[in-house]
Scaffold this motif. Structure first.
Motif, mmCIF file in Angstrom:
data_model
loop_
_atom_site.group_PDB
_atom_site.id
_atom_site.type_symbol
_atom_site.label_atom_id
_atom_site.label_comp_id
_atom_site.label_asym_id
_atom_site.label_seq_id
_atom_site.Cartn_x
_atom_site.Cartn_y
_atom_site.Cartn_z
ATOM 1 N N SER A 163 0.832 -1.203 0.000
ATOM 2 C CA SER A 163 0.000 0.000 0.000
ATOM 3 C C SER A 163 0.864 1.250 0.000
ATOM 4 O O SER A 163 1.892 1.319 0.675
ATOM 5 C CB SER A 163 -0.897 0.010 1.244
ATOM 6 O OG SER A 163 -1.547 1.250 1.360
ATOM 7 N N GLU A 187 -0.520 4.042 1.020
ATOM 8 C CA GLU A 187 -1.347 4.910 1.849
ATOM 9 C C GLU A 187 -0.639 5.210 3.152
ATOM 10 O O GLU A 187 -0.058 4.331 3.787
ATOM 11 C CB GLU A 187 -2.695 4.260 2.131
ATOM 12 C CG GLU A 187 -3.607 4.255 0.924
ATOM 13 C CD GLU A 187 -5.030 3.856 1.274
ATOM 14 O OE1 GLU A 187 -5.356 3.751 2.469
ATOM 15 O OE2 GLU A 187 -5.807 3.654 0.328
ATOM 16 N N LEU A 188 -0.725 6.468 3.544
ATOM 17 C CA LEU A 188 -0.120 6.925 4.781
ATOM 18 C C LEU A 188 -1.200 7.667 5.556
ATOM 19 O O LEU A 188 -1.716 8.682 5.097
ATOM 20 C CB LEU A 188 1.050 7.856 4.458
ATOM 21 C CG LEU A 188 2.022 8.193 5.558
ATOM 22 C CD1 LEU A 188 2.671 6.941 6.126
ATOM 23 C CD2 LEU A 188 3.082 9.120 5.015
ATOM 24 N N ALA A 247 1.048 3.629 9.194
ATOM 25 C CA ALA A 247 1.043 2.756 8.013
ATOM 26 C C ALA A 247 1.471 1.361 8.435
ATOM 27 O O ALA A 247 2.036 1.171 9.517
ATOM 28 C CB ALA A 247 2.000 3.302 6.952
ATOM 29 N N THR A 250 4.533 -0.929 4.141
ATOM 30 C CA THR A 250 4.558 0.446 3.636
ATOM 31 C C THR A 250 5.708 1.224 4.261
ATOM 32 O O THR A 250 6.435 1.944 3.566
ATOM 33 C CB THR A 250 3.210 1.144 3.923
ATOM 34 O OG1 THR A 250 2.171 0.409 3.288
ATOM 35 C CG2 THR A 250 3.207 2.574 3.419
ATOM 36 N N LYS A 251 5.896 1.078 5.557
ATOM 37 C CA LYS A 251 7.006 1.749 6.231
ATOM 38 C C LYS A 251 8.339 1.316 5.640
ATOM 39 O O LYS A 251 9.220 2.147 5.397
ATOM 40 C CB LYS A 251 6.983 1.439 7.733
ATOM 41 C CG LYS A 251 5.855 2.081 8.484
ATOM 42 C CD LYS A 251 5.915 1.689 9.956
ATOM 43 C CE LYS A 251 4.763 2.301 10.731
ATOM 44 N NZ LYS A 251 4.883 2.014 12.174
#
Length: 137
Positions: free
Chosen positions: A46, A48-49, A108, A112-113
């Motif tokens: 993802s 997304e954050l 996140a 993601t990180k």
């Protein structure tokens, strides 16, 4: 016995070469971070954050902004530092490590990180050596 100060004066051509190299490395780093982000997204990670999507182009834009700040730092160090290359490398490594902190505490998932941190490291791996080579040791 007379002591003379050994000062280094940066010529316009040296600064010009530093800036040209820095801009070229900025373009390469921006493209690379967008490629890493796009590949991660295609792999299912993802972007997304905090619930908001990060556009792939956002990676390139932020990389360009901070890379150009690094070029300005390098040009300043070339003019004022006694050992510009060493000072630049030390400074940018510390700044790279500090840039990872927001990723670690971000809202996140772990993947993601990790992807966000990878983009920082990819940009640094391109920018730091390219610009450092143009600085006096």
């Amino acid at each position: 016995m007379t002591d003379t100060a050994n000062t280094t004066h940066v010529t316009t051509s040296n600064v010009g070469a530093l800036i040209r190299t820095g801009v070229a490395a900025t373009v390469a780093a921006s493209i690379a971070t967008m490629a890493v982000a796009a590949a991660g997204n295609l792999a299912g990670i993802s972007l997304e954050l905090g619930g908001a999507p990060i556009p792939v182009t956002g990676f390139g834009v932020l990389t360009a902004v901070f890379s150009l700040i690094g070029v300005i730092i390098a040009a300043s160090l070339a003019r004022f530092a006694r050992r510009p290359r060493l000072t630049f490398v030390r400074t940018t490594v510390v700044l790279t490590v500090l840039s990872l902190v927001p990723d670690v505490i971000a809202d996140a998932g772990a993947a993601t990180k990790t992807l966000l941190m990878l983009t920082h490291l990819v940009a640094a791996a391109i920018m730091i050596p390219a610009v450092a080579r143009r600085l006096a040791a």
